[in-house]
Structures are given as structure tokens and as C-alpha cells.
Design an enzyme around this catalytic site. Structure first.
Site, short mmCIF file in Angstrom:
data_model
loop_
_atom_site.label_atom_id
_atom_site.label_comp_id
_atom_site.label_asym_id
_atom_site.label_seq_id
_atom_site.Cartn_x
_atom_site.Cartn_y
_atom_site.Cartn_z
N ASN A 1 -5.09 6.24 -2.23
CA ASN A 1 -4.87 6.50 -0.80
C ASN A 1 -4.39 7.92 -0.56
O ASN A 1 -4.70 8.52 0.47
CB ASN A 1 -3.90 5.49 -0.19
CG ASN A 1 -4.56 4.12 -0.03
OD1 ASN A 1 -5.78 4.02 0.07
ND2 ASN A 1 -3.75 3.07 0.00
N SER B 1 0.83 -1.21 0.00
CA SER B 1 0.00 0.00 0.00
C SER B 1 0.86 1.26 0.00
O SER B 1 0.42 2.30 -0.45
CB SER B 1 -0.88 0.04 1.25
OG SER B 1 -1.67 -1.11 1.34
N HIS C 1 -1.42 -3.00 -7.01
CA HIS C 1 -2.09 -2.63 -5.75
C HIS C 1 -3.59 -2.85 -5.84
O HIS C 1 -4.30 -2.10 -6.50
CB HIS C 1 -1.77 -1.16 -5.42
CG HIS C 1 -2.32 -0.71 -4.11
ND1 HIS C 1 -2.80 0.56 -3.89
CD2 HIS C 1 -2.47 -1.36 -2.93
CE1 HIS C 1 -3.22 0.66 -2.64
NE2 HIS C 1 -3.04 -0.49 -2.04
N GLU D 1 -4.13 -0.55 -9.06
CA GLU D 1 -3.13 0.44 -9.46
C GLU D 1 -1.87 -0.32 -9.89
O GLU D 1 -1.33 -1.10 -9.11
CB GLU D 1 -2.81 1.39 -8.29
CG GLU D 1 -3.96 2.33 -7.94
CD GLU D 1 -3.69 3.22 -6.73
OE1 GLU D 1 -4.14 4.37 -6.74
OE2 GLU D 1 -3.03 2.77 -5.77
N1 LIG Z 1 -5.73 -5.26 4.21
C1 LIG Z 1 -5.93 -4.26 3.34
O1 LIG Z 1 -6.95 -3.54 3.40
C2 LIG Z 1 -4.93 -4.00 2.25
C3 LIG Z 1 -5.32 -3.29 1.09
C4 LIG Z 1 -4.40 -3.10 0.06
C5 LIG Z 1 -3.09 -3.57 0.21
N2 LIG Z 1 -2.73 -4.23 1.37
C6 LIG Z 1 -1.34 -4.72 1.47
O2 LIG Z 1 -1.35 -6.11 1.23
C7 LIG Z 1 -0.29 -6.75 1.96
C8 LIG Z 1 -0.86 -7.87 2.79
O3 LIG Z 1 -1.82 -7.35 3.69
P1 LIG Z 1 -2.89 -8.29 4.42
O4 LIG Z 1 -3.83 -7.37 5.10
O5 LIG Z 1 -3.41 -9.31 3.49
O6 LIG Z 1 -1.94 -9.02 5.50
P2 LIG Z 1 -2.25 -10.33 6.40
O7 LIG Z 1 -1.49 -10.13 7.65
O8 LIG Z 1 -3.71 -10.59 6.45
O9 LIG Z 1 -1.60 -11.53 5.56
C9 LIG Z 1 -0.22 -11.69 5.36
C10 LIG Z 1 0.11 -13.17 5.19
O10 LIG Z 1 1.48 -13.30 4.80
C11 LIG Z 1 2.02 -14.46 5.40
N3 LIG Z 1 3.48 -14.42 5.38
C12 LIG Z 1 4.31 -13.82 6.27
N4 LIG Z 1 5.59 -13.99 5.88
C13 LIG Z 1 5.57 -14.72 4.74
C14 LIG Z 1 6.58 -15.25 3.88
N5 LIG Z 1 7.88 -15.03 4.12
N6 LIG Z 1 6.22 -15.97 2.79
C15 LIG Z 1 4.90 -16.21 2.55
N7 LIG Z 1 3.90 -15.75 3.35
C16 LIG Z 1 4.24 -15.02 4.42
C17 LIG Z 1 1.41 -14.45 6.78
O11 LIG Z 1 1.45 -15.75 7.37
C18 LIG Z 1 -0.03 -13.98 6.48
O12 LIG Z 1 -0.89 -15.09 6.24
C19 LIG Z 1 0.39 -5.63 2.75
O13 LIG Z 1 1.49 -5.15 2.02
C20 LIG Z 1 -0.70 -4.56 2.83
O14 LIG Z 1 -0.16 -3.27 2.96
C21 LIG Z 1 -3.62 -4.47 2.36
#
Ligand SMILES: NC(=O)c1ccc[n+]([C@@H]2O[C@H](COP(=O)([O-])OP(=O)(O)OC[C@H]3O[C@@H](n4cnc5c(N)ncnc54)[C@H](O)[C@@H]3O)[C@@H](O)[C@H]2O)c1
Lengths: 284, 102
Positions: free
Chosen positions: A190, A119, A140, A152
Site C-alpha cells: 500500500n 491495513s 495482511h 504480508e
Molecule cells: N476490504 C479490503 O479491501 C481490505 C483489504 C485488506 C485488509 N483489510 C482489513 O481487513 C479488516 C476487515 O475489513 P473488511 O473489509 O472485511 O470489513 P467488513 O466491515 O466487511 O467486516 C467486518 C466484520 O467484523 C464484524 N465484527 C465487528 N465487531 C466484531 C467483534 N467484536 N467480534 C467479531 N466480529 C466483529 C462485523 O460484524 C463485520 O461482519 C480491516 O482491518 C481492513 O482494514 C481490508
């Protein structure tokens, strides 16, 4: 470039929905996580989404089973070796993302594209730890990624044009709307949302209106589908504050949301997820 | 909320949205069309911020910004892309051109 197989790295909130979306377009996908429990949760989440479509008559039972069979749930890195595009969705920490990018760089074919769903972090910094910075870009998605149409497509400093084109085409193939964006803190959505949120949060403090009164006024005038306080509570106030701080550091005080947001975060009132934010939520 | 405050809230919300969109456009981060599509598809806005300005009238937007600038400072200073269009009589939909052509 033809996308034969996609990998999604990180089976959390975003990764599970992204893998589902790719599988719905009948593209084979490896969903990888280091945590077996996360993979199990992702599998049941995706099964629920498919069952929902079957219940609504939008997908036949056999087709749902066929879409599910497109997804390989894997804790094993060797499943990645013939992937054309990897979409990284691990937690928002640069050191972790760089570690994942180094691993992907080692395992994937030399022309494979490495994309990040970050993000706010720098695509260029992730690209810099790989041997293929021209093949690294941002992709994104927005929460919830199985519903939100926008993607994006972020160009890092060295990203090749054909990489951006391939990711745009892939986005369309999975029925999303891609827009091309150059890397900058906040990207487009954002950055604009946080600027207007900060302005409205300052208005609230200046005049002392309630969050509800402000949100209702904005919705009544049809200038946005949701008021900024409802939106911030849903997103998580810790995340909203984090983004505001990052953007304030990058662009200045127009991103300063005033004292209320950090005070709520300090009190651990983070919105819907903790039962209290700008609004109270019953947790039943 | 009193009518005057209500108008101020809507102006500050819509013009903060427009200002950031105009900065992105001027910095070349994305095209005018990409910015508007992103804000509609990614944030559910009923109109893209640049198309909203074209529809409102760029002269009207300019005047509102000049008023807000005098009360709240530089964050509302009319952006160069807006001033240039107003100077050239490109006032949005009503004159056939603005951030987009009509
Ligand atoms: N949640 C949102 O609203 C949102 C929106 C857009 C972008 N994002 C971005 O998406 C990304 C993920 O966010 P999320 O909310 O899904 O996080 P999350 O915490 O729900 O999920 C992350 C997952 O990654 C796994 N993980 C950790 N280390 C790892 C590795 N080395 N190899 C493989 N898997 C691994 C974890 O076990 C977990 O299941 C972030 O960069 C976040 O900024 C999130």
C-alpha cells in the site's frame, strides 16, 4: 508451531474469504462474528465460491461438502478455546481491535498466535493490550483474499521469530505467498501503490488529462496491470484518501494526491460502490 | 497525449514506484527480494521495482531521477542505495550486479 485449528474473527468481506482459503487447505476453522446476519452472508458467499469450483470441475461435490464442514460458523466465543492461530478481520478501528485482542488473549491457549489483518493500524498497539505481545503479529491479506496470493507477515516491536515463521508456513499451507515486513505505516504494497498513485494524481491536475487517457497510457506501456484511477475507484476513494492521508502524515507531501481525490470523497463519489468516482459506473 | 508528456507520465509513475521501494529497502522494512515479490504478487506489477531498475540500468535510472529532481524537487532525489551502486559500477543486469546479483 503446528497449526491445528484457525479462527477468523469478523465474517465480513475479508474474513469470509480468509476462512474459505483456510478451509480449502483442509485446516479446521472457526469463523466468528458478533452479527448472525454477517455469518449467514459469509456462509452463502463461501458456498458460492465452492459451487463455482465444482462447476468448473476443479473440486468434486463430496470434497466441496467436506471443505465446508471444516468451517464452524459461530457467534459464540467458547468455540475459540482450542485455536492455535486467530486472524482478526473486524472493522479498521483501533479501540475495537484492542477489545477483540483482549478477548482473544483471555480465551485462547497461552502460546496461541494472535494475528491482525489490519491495513494500516499498529500491530504493536494491538499487542500492547494483551498478556502475550511476543505472540502478536500482522497477517495482511489482499482483496479479494480468495484470489490474491500475497500475505504480508508483519512483525510488531516484540514479535517472536517463531511466530513469524509459523505464520509464513501457514500462509504457504493455504497456498499464499508470504513476505516478511517490519511494521511501518502502509507496510510495503500500500505504501508503494499510494506513492505512485499520488504522483499520477498530481500529474493529472498539472496537465488536465482525463483519468481514462492516463490509465490507458500506463496500461499500454505495460508498467502496471491497471491504471491508478481504475484501481482507486475499485478500492473505494474514501479508503484511498484515508490511506493517502495516513501516509502523508507519516512520510510527507510525496503522498499528497492533490485536490481531486478529497473533492470526490467530499461529494460522496467513492468509486464503483457509489456509481461515480474518477469514472461513472452504471449500477444495473 | 503528446509523446513528451507520455514519457513524463511513465517516468513519474515508474520512478515514484522505484523511489518508494528503495526507501523501504534502505529503511530495512523488507529485503529487496521481499519488496519485489510483494509488488508482483500484491499489486500485479509485471516486474518488481528493484529488478526493474536493474534491468533499466542503474545509471539510466540515476540520470532520470536527477532530471526529475531538478524539475520536481527532493522527492526524486536519487536514493543512497542507488548512488552507491552507480559509483561502484554496479549498474544492474548489464554489469552483473545491482540491487540483485546476476
Ligand atoms: N476490504 C479490503 O479491501 C481490505 C483489504 C485488506 C485488509 N483489510 C482489513 O481487513 C479488516 C476487515 O475489513 P473488511 O473489509 O472485511 O470489513 P467488513 O466491515 O466487511 O467486516 C467486518 C466484520 O467484523 C464484524 N465484527 C465487528 N465487531 C466484531 C467483534 N467484536 N467480534 C467479531 N466480529 C466483529 C462485523 O460484524 C463485520 O461482519 C480491516 O482491518 C481492513 O482494514 C481490508
Amino acid at each position: 508451531m503446528y497449526v491445528k485449528k484457525v479462527a477468523v474473527i469478523g465474517a465480513g468481506t475479508m474474513g469470509a474469504d480468509i476462512a474459505y482459503t483456510v478451509a480449502m487447505a483442509n485446516i479446521p476453522v472457526v469463523l466468528r462474528d458478533v452479527d448472525e446476519k454477517a455469518l449467514e452472508r459469509a456462509k452463502s458467499h463461501i458456498q458460492k465460491l465452492l459451487d463455482g469450483r465444482v462447476a468448473k470441475g476443479r473440486l468434486s461435490g463430496p470434497d466441496a461438502a467436506q471443505r465446508m464442514s471444516q468451517i464452524v460458523f459461530s457467534a459464540d466465543a467458547s468455540a475459540l478455546k482450542d485455536v492455535s492461530v486467530a486472524i482478526e478481520a473486524v472493522p479498521e478501528k483501533m479501540a475495537l481491535k484492542q477489545k477483540v485482542f483482549q478477548e482473544l488473549d483471555r480465551l485462547l491457549p497461552p502460546l496461541a498466535i494472535l494475528a491482525t489483518n489490519t491495513s494500516a493500524l499498529s500491530v504493536t498497539e494491538m499487542a500492547s493490550v494483551t498478556s502475550r505481545p511476543t505472540r502478536v503479529a500482522g497477517m495482511h491479506f489482499f482483496y479479494p483474499a480468495h484470489m490474491m496470493k500475497l500475505v504480508e507477515i508483519i512483525a510488531g516491536e516484540q514479535t517472536d521469530k517463531d511466530v513469524l515463521d509459523t505464520l509464513s508456513r501457514l500462509s504457504e499451507e493455504i497456498r499464499k505467498i508470504p513476505v516478511a515486513v517490519k511494521e511501518c505505516p502502509g507496510f510495503v504494497v500500500n505504501r508503494v501503490l499510494t506513492a505512485s498513485m499520488a504522483e499520477v494524481m498530481r500529474f493529472k491536475v498539472e496537465y488536465g488529462y482525463s483519468a481514462e487517457e492516463i490509465d490507458q497510457t500506463i496500461v499500454k506501456h505495460k508498467v502496471a496491470p491497471l491504471g491508478p484511477f481504475v484501481l482507486a475507484d475499485a478500492l473505494g476513494l474514501d479508503i484511498a484518501w484515508d490511506v493517502a492521508e495516513t501516509l502523508q502524515a507519516a512520510y510527507g507531501d510525496r503522498f499528497d494526491p492533490g485536490p481531486e481525490l478529497p473533492a470526490l470523497v467530499a461529494a460522496h463519489h467513492l468509486g464503483v460502490k457509489t456509481g461515480q468516482g474518477f469514472y461513472p459506473y452504471s449500477r444495473s | 497525449m503528446e509523446a513528451e508528456r507520455e514519457q513524463e507520465l511513465i517516468d513519474r509513475f515508474t520512478l515514484a514506484t522505484f523511489m518508494e521501494a528503495a526507501r523501504l529497502y534502505e529503511e530495512g522494512v523488507a529485503s529487496a527480494q521481499a519488496i519485489d515479490i510483494a509488488m508482483r504478487a500484491g499489486a500485479g506489477l509485471p516486474a518488481g521495482p528493484l529488478a526493474w531498475a536493474d534491468q533499466t540500468g542503474l545509471d539510466v535510472v540515476y540520470q532520470k531521477l536527477a532530471d526529475l529532481e531538478s524539475r520536481f524537487g527532493a522527492r526524486f532525489a536519487p536514493p543512497a542505495s542507488l548512488s552507491a551502486r552507480v559509483e561502484h559500477g554496479q549498474l544492474g543486469i548489464k554489469s552483473g550486479a545491482g540491487y540483485f546479483n546476476y
